[in-house]
Every structure is written in C-alpha cells, then in structure tokens.
Write a protein that holds these residues in place. Structure first.
Motif, mmCIF file in Angstrom:
data_model
loop_
_atom_site.group_PDB
_atom_site.id
_atom_site.type_symbol
_atom_site.label_atom_id
_atom_site.label_comp_id
_atom_site.label_asym_id
_atom_site.label_seq_id
_atom_site.Cartn_x
_atom_site.Cartn_y
_atom_site.Cartn_z
ATOM 1 N N VAL A 1 43.224 39.826 35.612
ATOM 2 C CA VAL A 1 42.462 40.954 35.058
ATOM 3 C C VAL A 1 41.514 41.557 36.104
ATOM 4 O O VAL A 1 41.509 42.777 36.320
ATOM 5 C CB VAL A 1 41.647 40.489 33.822
ATOM 6 N N GLY A 2 40.730 40.701 36.762
ATOM 7 C CA GLY A 2 39.774 41.196 37.770
ATOM 8 C C GLY A 2 40.511 41.857 38.927
ATOM 9 O O GLY A 2 40.105 42.934 39.393
ATOM 10 N N GLY A 3 41.596 41.219 39.377
ATOM 11 C CA GLY A 3 42.353 41.767 40.504
ATOM 12 C C GLY A 3 42.906 43.156 40.197
ATOM 13 O O GLY A 3 42.626 44.117 40.918
ATOM 14 N N PRO A 4 43.668 43.289 39.080
ATOM 15 C CA PRO A 4 44.187 44.618 38.728
ATOM 16 C C PRO A 4 43.084 45.665 38.506
ATOM 17 O O PRO A 4 43.290 46.846 38.801
ATOM 18 C CB PRO A 4 44.959 44.369 37.431
ATOM 19 N N GLY B 1 29.878 36.910 42.543
ATOM 20 C CA GLY B 1 30.697 35.701 42.486
ATOM 21 C C GLY B 1 30.832 35.094 43.867
ATOM 22 O O GLY B 1 29.966 35.290 44.736
ATOM 23 N N SER B 2 31.941 34.407 44.069
ATOM 24 C CA SER B 2 32.106 33.671 45.325
ATOM 25 C C SER B 2 32.458 34.606 46.479
ATOM 26 O O SER B 2 32.994 35.706 46.279
ATOM 27 C CB SER B 2 33.207 32.628 45.152
ATOM 28 N N LEU B 3 32.166 34.140 47.666
ATOM 29 C CA LEU B 3 32.462 34.911 48.875
ATOM 30 C C LEU B 3 33.955 35.222 48.965
ATOM 31 O O LEU B 3 34.358 36.361 49.213
ATOM 32 C CB LEU B 3 31.999 34.088 50.098
ATOM 33 N N LYS B 4 34.761 34.194 48.701
ATOM 34 C CA LYS B 4 36.204 34.363 48.842
ATOM 35 C C LYS B 4 36.727 35.455 47.897
ATOM 36 O O LYS B 4 37.461 36.349 48.300
ATOM 37 C CB LYS B 4 36.870 33.012 48.522
ATOM 38 N N THR B 5 36.313 35.371 46.634
ATOM 39 C CA THR B 5 36.787 36.370 45.667
ATOM 40 C C THR B 5 36.200 37.743 45.996
ATOM 41 O O THR B 5 36.880 38.764 45.852
ATOM 42 C CB THR B 5 36.440 35.944 44.233
ATOM 43 N N GLY B 6 34.953 37.751 46.443
ATOM 44 C CA GLY B 6 34.317 39.023 46.821
ATOM 45 C C GLY B 6 35.093 39.737 47.912
ATOM 46 O O GLY B 6 35.287 40.963 47.862
ATOM 47 N N ILE C 1 32.564 43.022 37.431
ATOM 48 C CA ILE C 1 33.197 41.693 37.377
ATOM 49 C C ILE C 1 32.089 40.638 37.446
ATOM 50 O O ILE C 1 31.304 40.601 38.395
ATOM 51 C CB ILE C 1 34.225 41.516 38.510
ATOM 52 N N ILE C 2 32.056 39.813 36.412
ATOM 53 C CA ILE C 2 30.862 39.001 36.122
ATOM 54 C C ILE C 2 31.144 37.518 36.366
ATOM 55 O O ILE C 2 32.209 37.026 35.984
ATOM 56 C CB ILE C 2 30.477 39.208 34.631
ATOM 57 N N PRO C 3 30.197 36.799 36.960
ATOM 58 C CA PRO C 3 30.369 35.347 37.143
ATOM 59 C C PRO C 3 29.901 34.583 35.906
ATOM 60 O O PRO C 3 29.353 35.178 34.973
ATOM 61 C CB PRO C 3 29.455 35.051 38.321
ATOM 62 N N TRP C 4 30.092 33.263 35.936
ATOM 63 C CA TRP C 4 29.815 32.485 34.734
ATOM 64 C C TRP C 4 28.376 31.976 34.636
ATOM 65 O O TRP C 4 27.974 31.483 33.592
ATOM 66 C CB TRP C 4 30.768 31.276 34.660
ATOM 67 N N ASN C 5 27.599 32.084 35.708
ATOM 68 C CA ASN C 5 26.324 31.350 35.700
ATOM 69 C C ASN C 5 25.160 32.054 34.991
ATOM 70 O O ASN C 5 24.318 31.387 34.390
ATOM 71 C CB ASN C 5 25.931 30.950 37.121
ATOM 72 N N VAL D 1 33.693 45.998 31.613
ATOM 73 C CA VAL D 1 33.182 44.674 31.976
ATOM 74 C C VAL D 1 34.326 43.676 31.934
ATOM 75 O O VAL D 1 35.068 43.599 30.960
ATOM 76 C CB VAL D 1 32.083 44.224 30.987
ATOM 77 N N LYS D 2 34.447 42.913 33.009
ATOM 78 C CA LYS D 2 35.368 41.758 33.003
ATOM 79 C C LYS D 2 34.453 40.532 33.023
ATOM 80 O O LYS D 2 33.814 40.217 34.020
ATOM 81 C CB LYS D 2 36.253 41.810 34.249
ATOM 82 N N SER D 3 34.371 39.854 31.864
ATOM 83 C CA SER D 3 33.476 38.683 31.815
ATOM 84 C C SER D 3 34.174 37.493 32.453
ATOM 85 O O SER D 3 35.390 37.475 32.635
ATOM 86 C CB SER D 3 33.095 38.376 30.365
ATOM 87 N N ALA D 4 33.368 36.485 32.795
ATOM 88 C CA ALA D 4 33.932 35.269 33.385
ATOM 89 C C ALA D 4 34.668 34.499 32.299
ATOM 90 O O ALA D 4 34.209 34.431 31.153
ATOM 91 C CB ALA D 4 32.824 34.426 33.983
ATOM 92 N N GLU D 5 35.785 33.919 32.659
ATOM 93 C CA GLU D 5 36.604 33.239 31.651
ATOM 94 C C GLU D 5 35.881 32.082 30.986
ATOM 95 O O GLU D 5 36.157 31.735 29.843
ATOM 96 C CB GLU D 5 37.948 32.780 32.238
ATOM 97 N N ASP D 6 34.917 31.467 31.707
ATOM 98 C CA ASP D 6 34.214 30.307 31.140
ATOM 99 C C ASP D 6 33.079 30.708 30.198
ATOM 100 O O ASP D 6 32.686 29.913 29.354
ATOM 101 C CB ASP D 6 33.626 29.450 32.273
#
Ligand code: ADP
Length: 481
Positions: free
Chosen positions: A210-213, A227-232, A147-151, A173-178
């Motif tokens: 998508v990332g959650g499932p 990615g972010s702490l919260k999502t992690g 699961i990939i971040p956007w930066n 791979v789940k790319s970042a939506e942005d």
C-alpha cells in the motif's frame, strides 16, 4: 473482533472478500482488532477519489477559515473525548496511559494550531518596478500522502494531516499495520463531519502493498513519511520517478551532552526521560549520553540508581516503561543488548522481563551500556528500545565531534550552566533541534522538527510546515492607462 475498514471516497471498504490482518495489544500480546490488507487497487481508487474531490467546487470553495474551523472542531472533539482516545492509543501502541494522554493533547493542539493558521497562509508582494504589481500566491499541492509509523500514530498523523487540510489539500493516510486504531477513529470523525468525501481517506495494510504504490503513484503531489531510514530511501526513490516532493523524518541517534557543571537533578531527569519515553521507541530518543570525563563515574552512579527505580509494566497501569511493540522489535533490541554484553559493559538492566498476567507482552529493562568504541554499530545505529549508550568526552570540542559523528542529526540536548559553552555547542551541533537544559520542551507543536543528514528532509511542526503542502505561484500584473 473489531474490524477496521478503510475509508475510500467516503465509503467504508472492507468485507468478506478482503484479506484481514491482525492487530495486537503490545501489553499482553492479545489480538484487539483486524485491518483490511489493502492493495494497489485500493490505492488507485483512493488517489482517483482524492483527485476528483480536490478539484470539485465543494472543496475549492470552502474558505480557508472554514477549513480551519473544521480542524478546530476536531481538536475540541479530541479534547472532549480525551480519555477514550488515550485508551485507544495506549491499547494499540502499549505506551503508558499518561504518555498516551500527552499524545492525545498534542494531537488536539496540532488540529487547533493548524486550524488557526488556515487563514494566515500568505504570499508576498514583491517590488519590481513602476507599473507592475507582483504577488506570490500559496496554492495547495493537490493530493498529499501521509505514511505513518507505529510508534506515535495519532500525533504523527495529526501534525501533517492538519497542515495539509489547513492549506486545502486532499489527504490519504496510510496507517502503520501494527497501530491503526486512532487513524480509524479520525476516519470516523471525518466521515461524519461536513468535509467533502475524498478529502480525508485512510488506507490500511502492509507497506510494500500500500505505501509503495502510494509513494510511486503518478497522480499524487507530495509524500510525508516518518519511519525507518531504509523505507524512507525507498519512498523517496519512488516519489522521485514522478518528481514528487517528500518530507522525510527518519530517526536519529540523538545525544544528550552533559557537562560537569550541569544542574545535576535536571540533567539526570532529562537523560532518563529522553530514553525511556515510549520504551525508547521514539525517533528523537536521547539514546547517547555524552558525559564529561571527570564527572562520568559520579553521574553514572546516580543515573543507575534512577534507572533501577523505574517501573515496568502494561500501558494501562501507567508504569514508567511499557512493553516493546512486538516480538520483531523485541528480538532486534535483545540481539543488540547481547552484542553489548560482549563488546561493551552493561551497567544497568540488560534483561528481558515477564510481567505476571501479561506474559504475552515483551518487556525489557531500561539498560545502560558503557565501554563501547564510538564507531561501534550500537553507537551509530538506532536501537529503538530503552537502551542508553554512554561515551565520555574531554572537552567541548570532543563533545561536539562525538555528537556529530553519526549519520543522523535529529535532536541534541546540552546540559550546562555555562551560557558560552551552551551556545557554542548549540551552534556547532548538526541537528534539527537543540535543547539546552531540557529535552523536548512541552511537546513542541510550534517548533520546526526534522533532521540534518540522514535524519530526513524538510521540517514538520510549527508554522513552517504549512509550506510543505503549498506551492508558490508568482503573478505579475502590468498596468498602465
Ligand atoms: P518500521 O520498520 O519501524 O516498521 P517502516 O519505515 O518500515 O518502519 O514503516 C513505516 C511506515 O512505512 C509504515 O506505515 C509501513 O507500512 C510503511 N512502509 C513500509 N514499507 C514501505 C514501502 N516500501 N513503501 C512505502 N511505505 C512503506
């Protein structure tokens, strides 16, 4: 409009019945592409295809060195087309083209590095007693999710996907939506290669859809998340339900600790680069400057001069600082800068700017904030923009205490000519990487990267990351005649 389909089981998925999500160029805010809004059914299809592909002889019988060769071919392809890849990343993320070029070279290095390592992932023979041969075998895990971040999309996909394929897994791979463009370019390359279908798949869409499932799917064997702490935390909880291991890289609030005896020019340059790279939208950004008290005014005055000289503009024209990703990110940075205006003191920057011809982009001046208490939320939480917070320290003990007084522990920079102080501080700082008199050392493909504390779990990059994608089987053979 360029439509980006998903790659599931060797097929391009995306048609008129799908919902599509826009992708924008951060430099001017214009739409450049659209991605399929994936859902749970797409995830289930991808996991099922990966499971089948992983078990088939078509993949199992590929020799480790052949897997490596494939990855090295990809590295060569990326290098040969480096300018195209760089433009794609620059357009998608908004970063200055020279930084996109560095990302592309890093991606090539990951595929080359792990391609070269594919046939060097070895177990041990362990002495037990006469008549027993005991060996460990490192086996792939199976289906690994990324699961990939956007930066830094291309770099971050490359580092974990290369290691997972090198060790024989089937990756999703789940790319970042942005920022899906380079993930799609990789999909195109893999789809045209002789990699069996289902071994590399790309799904797109919104995290919770998508990332959650994916993270909670019972038939996956590993999740790599950046990615972010919260999502992690939510990814880890989801994976925990199925006792699936995770590798998490969750950001930081990394200090640059500058002592009065530092090589001034190198320290100034290092501190500036560490916070402005990718407009500060970097988990390992050096976002806190800890500066020896008696040296503070002099260093800050020179640092301010450097900040004032930095140029800002669209990624394609390669200014020092590019745009912020989007309005959401821009708003959260500006809100924090506003708080700093009342709770601290802005000594450089602090304003948003508009660039002629690029009015749709969000640009923020590189900013230095002084005068905050170290317990302030701006000193503790990521700002994820070109914003540096400054704190003085009296002696090495206080520097270490401050360095360690956030929940994060990803990277630390130490700037001093005193070898005792440098090593002492390096030994006490709680962070996954410590740089002495530099920050970032040439990209660090070979260096383990990851965090102490809430910066994450496990390490990516380097040889050690191959272990993320393997499990140990111990085989004991008893023999006698
Ligand atoms: P940011 O807030 O910087 O966008 P996130 O941590 O939310 O960072 O996103 C990083 C990646 O995680 C993205 O690919 C995003 O789609 C995905 N993501 C977001 N929410 C979830 C979730 N609940 N489960 C799994 N992945 C998610």
């Amino acid at each position: 409009m360029k439509q980006i389909p998903m790659l599931i089981n060797g097929e391009w998925v995306g048609n008129e019945t799908n919902e599509w999500l826009p992708v924008f160029n951060p430099s001017n805010g214009q739409q450049i592409a659209e991605i399929v809004r994936g859902n749970k059914e797409h995830v289930n299809a991808a996991v099922a295809a990966a499971q089948v592909a992983y078990e088939r002889d078509e993949w199992k019988k590929v020799k480790p060195f052949e897997r490596g060769q494939l990855l090295i071919n990809l590295a060569n392809h990326i290098r040969e087309n480096a300018e195209q890849w760089s433009k794609l990343e620059c357009e998608d993320v908004g970063k200055p083209i020279s930084q996109a070029r560095a990302d592309v070279e890093a991606a090539a290095r990951y595929f080359e590095f792990y391609g070269g390592a594919a046939d060097k992932v070895m177990g041990d023979t362990i002495p037990i007693e006469e008549g027993i041969l005991n060996a460990t075998v490192l086996e792939p895990l199976g289906v690994t999710v990324h699961i990939i971040p956007w930066n830094y999309p291309l770099q971050i996909i490359s580092r974990s996907v290369a290691a997972a394929i090198a060790t024989g897994n089937a990756v999703i791979v789940k790319s970042a939506e942005d920022t899906p463009l380079t993930a799609h370019a990789l999909s195109e390359w893999f789809a045209a290669s002789n990699l069996p279908k289902g071994i590399f798949q790309h799904v797109t869409g919104i995290g919770p859809d998508v990332g959650g499932p994916l993270a909670s799917h019972p038939n996956i064997q590993h999740v790599t998340f950046t990615g972010s702490l919260k999502t992690g935390v939510s990814v880890m909880k989801a994976a925990a339900e199925n006792v699936v291991p995770v590798t998490l890289e969750l950001g930081g609030k990394s200090p640059n600790i500058v002592f009065a005896d530092a090589n001034e020019e190198r320290a100034l340059e290092g501190v500036v680069r560490a916070i402005i790279q990718n407009a500060g939208q970097t988990c390992s950004a050096g976002s806190r400057l800890l500066i020896e008290e008696g040296y503070k005014e002099e260093f800050l005055s020179k640092l301010t001069t450097k900040f004032n000289e930095l140029t800002i503009g669209p990624g394609s024209e390669d200014y020092d600082i590019g745009p912020i990703l989007n309005k959401r990110q821009y708003d959260q940075i500006m809100k924090k800068i506003e708080v700093a205006k009342s709770d601290g003191k802005i000594i450089s920057g602090g304003e948003a700017i508009t660039i002629d011809g690029y009015e749709g982009g969000f640009y923020i001046q590189p900013t230095i904030i002084d005068g905050l208490e170290h317990g302030h939320s701006l000193a503790q939480e990521e700002i994820f923009g070109p914003v540096l917070t400054v704190f003085p320290f009296k002696d090495v003990e206080e520097a270490i205490r401050l360095a360690n007084s956030t929940d994060y522990g990803l990277v630390a920079g130490i700037w001093t000519q005193n070898i005792d102080v440098a090593h002492y501080a390096a030994s006490k700082v709680k962070s996954g990487q410590v740089f002495i008199n530099n920050y970032g050392a040439a990209g660090g493909i070979q260096m383990p990267f990851g965090g102490y504390k809430k910066s994450g779990i496990g390490r990516e990059k380097g040889f050690v990351a191959l272990r993320n994608y393997t499990q140990i089987k111990n085989i004991a053979v008893k023999f006698s005649i």
